[in-house]
Structures are given as C-alpha cells and as structure tokens.
Design a protein around this motif. Structure first.
Motif, PDB file in Angstrom:
ATOM      1  N   LEU A 289       0.828  -1.192   0.000  1.00 57.65           N
ATOM      2  CA  LEU A 289       0.000   0.000   0.000  1.00 57.65           C
ATOM      3  C   LEU A 289       0.870   1.253   0.000  1.00 57.65           C
ATOM      4  O   LEU A 289       1.792   1.386   0.806  1.00 57.65           O
ATOM      5  CB  LEU A 289      -0.919   0.000   1.220  1.00 57.65           C
ATOM      6  N   ASN A 290       0.588   2.162  -0.922  1.00 55.09           N
ATOM      7  CA  ASN A 290       1.301   3.438  -1.005  1.00 55.09           C
ATOM      8  C   ASN A 290       0.375   4.566  -0.580  1.00 55.09           C
ATOM      9  O   ASN A 290      -0.728   4.717  -1.129  1.00 55.09           O
ATOM     10  CB  ASN A 290       1.768   3.703  -2.441  1.00 55.09           C
ATOM     11  N   ARG A 291       0.813   5.358   0.373  1.00 52.63           N
ATOM     12  CA  ARG A 291       0.074   6.565   0.731  1.00 52.63           C
ATOM     13  C   ARG A 291       0.604   7.701  -0.128  1.00 52.63           C
ATOM     14  O   ARG A 291       1.774   8.096  -0.015  1.00 52.63           O
ATOM     15  CB  ARG A 291       0.235   6.885   2.211  1.00 52.63           C
ATOM     16  N   LEU A 292      -0.258   8.244  -1.009  1.00 48.53           N
ATOM     17  CA  LEU A 292       0.176   9.233  -1.979  1.00 48.53           C
ATOM     18  C   LEU A 292      -0.814  10.379  -2.062  1.00 48.53           C
ATOM     19  O   LEU A 292      -1.983  10.245  -1.686  1.00 48.53           O
ATOM     20  CB  LEU A 292       0.308   8.577  -3.369  1.00 48.53           C
ATOM     21  N   LYS A 293      -0.338  11.489  -2.584  1.00 47.78           N
ATOM     22  CA  LYS A 293      -1.200  12.623  -2.856  1.00 47.78           C
ATOM     23  C   LYS A 293      -1.911  12.391  -4.186  1.00 47.78           C
ATOM     24  O   LYS A 293      -1.273  12.174  -5.217  1.00 47.78           O
ATOM     25  CB  LYS A 293      -0.391  13.919  -2.924  1.00 47.78           C
ATOM     26  N   ASP A 294      -3.221  12.459  -4.154  1.00 49.86           N
ATOM     27  CA  ASP A 294      -4.012  12.300  -5.369  1.00 49.86           C
ATOM     28  C   ASP A 294      -3.911  13.575  -6.202  1.00 49.86           C
ATOM     29  O   ASP A 294      -3.326  14.574  -5.783  1.00 49.86           O
ATOM     30  CB  ASP A 294      -5.463  11.997  -4.997  1.00 49.86           C
ATOM     31  N   VAL A 295      -4.520  13.555  -7.380  1.00 46.18           N
ATOM     32  CA  VAL A 295      -4.436  14.706  -8.273  1.00 46.18           C
ATOM     33  C   VAL A 295      -5.135  15.936  -7.702  1.00 46.18           C
ATOM     34  O   VAL A 295      -4.867  17.061  -8.118  1.00 46.18           O
ATOM     35  CB  VAL A 295      -5.025  14.355  -9.655  1.00 46.18           C
ATOM     36  N   ASP A 296      -6.036  15.723  -6.731  1.00 42.99           N
ATOM     37  CA  ASP A 296      -6.695  16.851  -6.073  1.00 42.99           C
ATOM     38  C   ASP A 296      -5.997  17.228  -4.772  1.00 42.99           C
ATOM     39  O   ASP A 296      -6.542  17.978  -3.960  1.00 42.99           O
ATOM     40  CB  ASP A 296      -8.164  16.536  -5.815  1.00 42.99           C
ATOM     41  N   ASN A 297      -4.786  16.670  -4.568  1.00 45.04           N
ATOM     42  CA  ASN A 297      -3.947  16.958  -3.406  1.00 45.04           C
ATOM     43  C   ASN A 297      -4.461  16.328  -2.109  1.00 45.04           C
ATOM     44  O   ASN A 297      -3.961  16.628  -1.025  1.00 45.04           O
ATOM     45  CB  ASN A 297      -3.763  18.460  -3.202  1.00 45.04           C
TER      46      ASN A 297
ATOM     47  N   GLY B 272      -4.428   9.550  -0.299  1.00 44.78           N
ATOM     48  CA  GLY B 272      -5.123   8.344  -0.733  1.00 44.78           C
ATOM     49  C   GLY B 272      -4.235   7.130  -0.621  1.00 44.78           C
ATOM     50  O   GLY B 272      -3.012   7.223  -0.504  1.00 44.78           O
ATOM     51  N   GLY B 273      -4.868   5.952  -0.665  1.00 49.03           N
ATOM     52  CA  GLY B 273      -4.139   4.689  -0.620  1.00 49.03           C
ATOM     53  C   GLY B 273      -4.179   4.016  -1.979  1.00 49.03           C
ATOM     54  O   GLY B 273      -5.270   3.808  -2.541  1.00 49.03           O
ATOM     55  N   PHE B 274      -3.001   3.653  -2.513  1.00 50.48           N
ATOM     56  CA  PHE B 274      -2.929   3.134  -3.872  1.00 50.48           C
ATOM     57  C   PHE B 274      -1.993   1.931  -3.951  1.00 50.48           C
ATOM     58  O   PHE B 274      -0.957   1.886  -3.280  1.00 50.48           O
ATOM     59  CB  PHE B 274      -2.423   4.214  -4.840  1.00 50.48           C
ATOM     60  N   PHE B 275      -2.360   0.997  -4.824  1.00 45.32           N
ATOM     61  CA  PHE B 275      -1.493  -0.124  -5.194  1.00 45.32           C
ATOM     62  C   PHE B 275      -1.092   0.108  -6.649  1.00 45.32           C
ATOM     63  O   PHE B 275      -1.957   0.200  -7.525  1.00 45.32           O
ATOM     64  CB  PHE B 275      -2.226  -1.457  -5.027  1.00 45.32           C
ATOM     65  N   VAL B 276       0.200   0.210  -6.881  1.00 45.61           N
ATOM     66  CA  VAL B 276       0.704   0.592  -8.208  1.00 45.61           C
ATOM     67  C   VAL B 276       1.509  -0.571  -8.797  1.00 45.61           C
ATOM     68  O   VAL B 276       2.418  -1.100  -8.152  1.00 45.61           O
ATOM     69  CB  VAL B 276       1.588   1.847  -8.117  1.00 45.61           C
ATOM     70  N   PHE B 277       1.179  -0.942 -10.032  1.00 45.08           N
ATOM     71  CA  PHE B 277       1.875  -2.029 -10.724  1.00 45.08           C
ATOM     72  C   PHE B 277       2.608  -1.435 -11.931  1.00 45.08           C
ATOM     73  O   PHE B 277       2.172  -1.558 -13.078  1.00 45.08           O
ATOM     74  CB  PHE B 277       0.868  -3.102 -11.149  1.00 45.08           C
TER      75      PHE B 277
END
Length: 237
Positions: free
Chosen positions: A109-117, A120-125
């Motif tokens: 799980l990656n905690r990242l800034k979404d495009v709206d700042n 969010g939690g994301f899984f990136v492949f």
C-alpha cells in the motif's frame, strides 16, 4: 506464508477466509485501467510494462479521520495480480503468475497525494508485463495480514487488456498525468513524454561498381570496401 519475487514474479498466499472481522468497510476502484501490452520475450531488455501501468485505489466506505490515518499507513495490506480470461474474468486464472506475468506482481500500500492533493491509498503495478498474446483481464486481489495469518479481503477485475506480438505492437503511449504525479512522489513508474510509435525504416539503395542497384534495410558490410555510393531513391553510374 507470503512469498514474492520481482525476478520470478509470483505470490503464494495461504490462509483461511476471514471470519474474525468484516472487511466490507473497504472499497476498491481501478483508477488507471490497463489497455495494451507488448508480449514479453525471454530477454529482459525487450520487456515492456503494461500500458498504462495499472493503479488500484483503496478507500473506506465510511471514512473517519482516525481510521483514515490507520489504514493509509498500514504495512499489513498488500495486493497480488493474476491474469484471467477476458470472457470469463471470474473463472480460473490463465496460469500461475510466474508463468503468465513478468516483473513485479505484488504491490504494498502506497500513501500518496491524489491529483486533487488529497491523501489516498494506492497499489501501483508499474513494472509488470504479460508473457502471452491475446485478450485478457487482470484480477487484483487484496490481502491483509492479521495475527500472523493472511486473509483474503476482496478482488476487483480490470477492463480487457490486449497483448500484442512484437511485430504488431503499436508502441507505448504518453504517460498519464496520474502516472507522472505518482512518479514525482517516488513511485517506480517509467515516464514517457510522447507516444512512441515503432519506426518503419525505408529501404536504402546501393549501387555497386557494375551498375547494379539493390535495396537493403541496412548497408552490407562490403559497401565501403567496394567503394559503392549510398543514396535514397536513385543510383549514380
């Protein structure tokens, strides 16, 4: 037990379906759908990642400030990917992940800034390729490690992905804004500034001393030895 390998690209998970707690509070959405891929060959230098790289977001159905902070920083949530048939996405996988896919098929799980700042939690492949041609879908399965046991949480399935042969692959697309944003935050994603189309080399014309003209895709090694002239479209006698 959980095992993963970026070289072999596999994931084995053992554990009973969870009955101790409910995971219905989680929701998955595929923020970046895979569209195309070039079939992966034996040579690593010829491998191209799925285009665009799949990105899955996890949310809470009933978010609160405290719970948001907890799950976004959880080291116990991870996601595995498998290749499934396009016409039967809920059925059996095409083949074990290490045979069907190459690269990294497990994402933490990656905690990242979404495009709206927002956080969010994301899984990136960002480094995953496909080993066989055809039309497929990707099945993303969420797992959680609790008290030394791995529990299956839920799955989500991508849109149809077309895997082209090396000859028919149209080329990689320009990286999306979401990919560039996550790359800027340290996520491993290859960034491309423009659409890369496979170039088609026009044949070159070579004239030997006896006046014979021949078309080649690349000049023969003997050209300079023979003192030939190289030019496009016509010959000089």
């Amino acid at each position: 037990m959980v095992k993963s390998s970026s070289a072999g690209s596999y994931c084995f998970v053992s554990g009973q379906p969870n009955t101790a707690r409910s995971f219905t509070s989680y929701a998955l959405s595929i923020r970046q759908q895979p569209q195309q891929a070039k079939v992966c060959g034996a040579r690593e230098r010829d491998r191209r990642p799925i285009d665009p790289p799949p990105i899955v977001q996890i949310k809470l159905k009933e978010p609160s400030a405290d719970r948001n902070k907890d799950y976004l920083q959880s080291p116990y949530l991870f996601m595995c990917c498998n290749l499934v048939h396009a016409e039967d996405p809920e059925g059996e996988i095409v083949a074990p992940a290490h045979r069907a896919l190459a690269g990294t098929v497990v994402s933490s799980l990656n905690r990242l800034k979404d495009v709206d700042n927002s956080d969010g939690g994301f899984f990136v492949f960002g480094d995953m390729s496909v080993r066989m041609e055809g039309h497929f879908r990707l099945r993303f399965t969420l797992f959680e490690l609790l008290e030394g046991r791995v529990f299956h949480v839920m799955s989500t399935i991508s849109n149809t992905l077309t895997v082209h042969s090396s000859k028919n692959f149209p080329g990689m697309s320009e990286s999306t804004f979401l990919s560039r944003s996550f790359a800027d935050q340290g996520v491993r994603i290859r960034i491309r500034k423009g659409h890369h189309v496979k170039p088609k080399m026009a044949p070159l014309m070579y004239t030997s001393k006896n006046g014979q003209t021949t078309a080649f895709q690349s000049p023969p090694l003997s050209c300079q030895e023979e003192g030939t002239s190289r030019h496009l479209g016509h010959s000089h006698n």
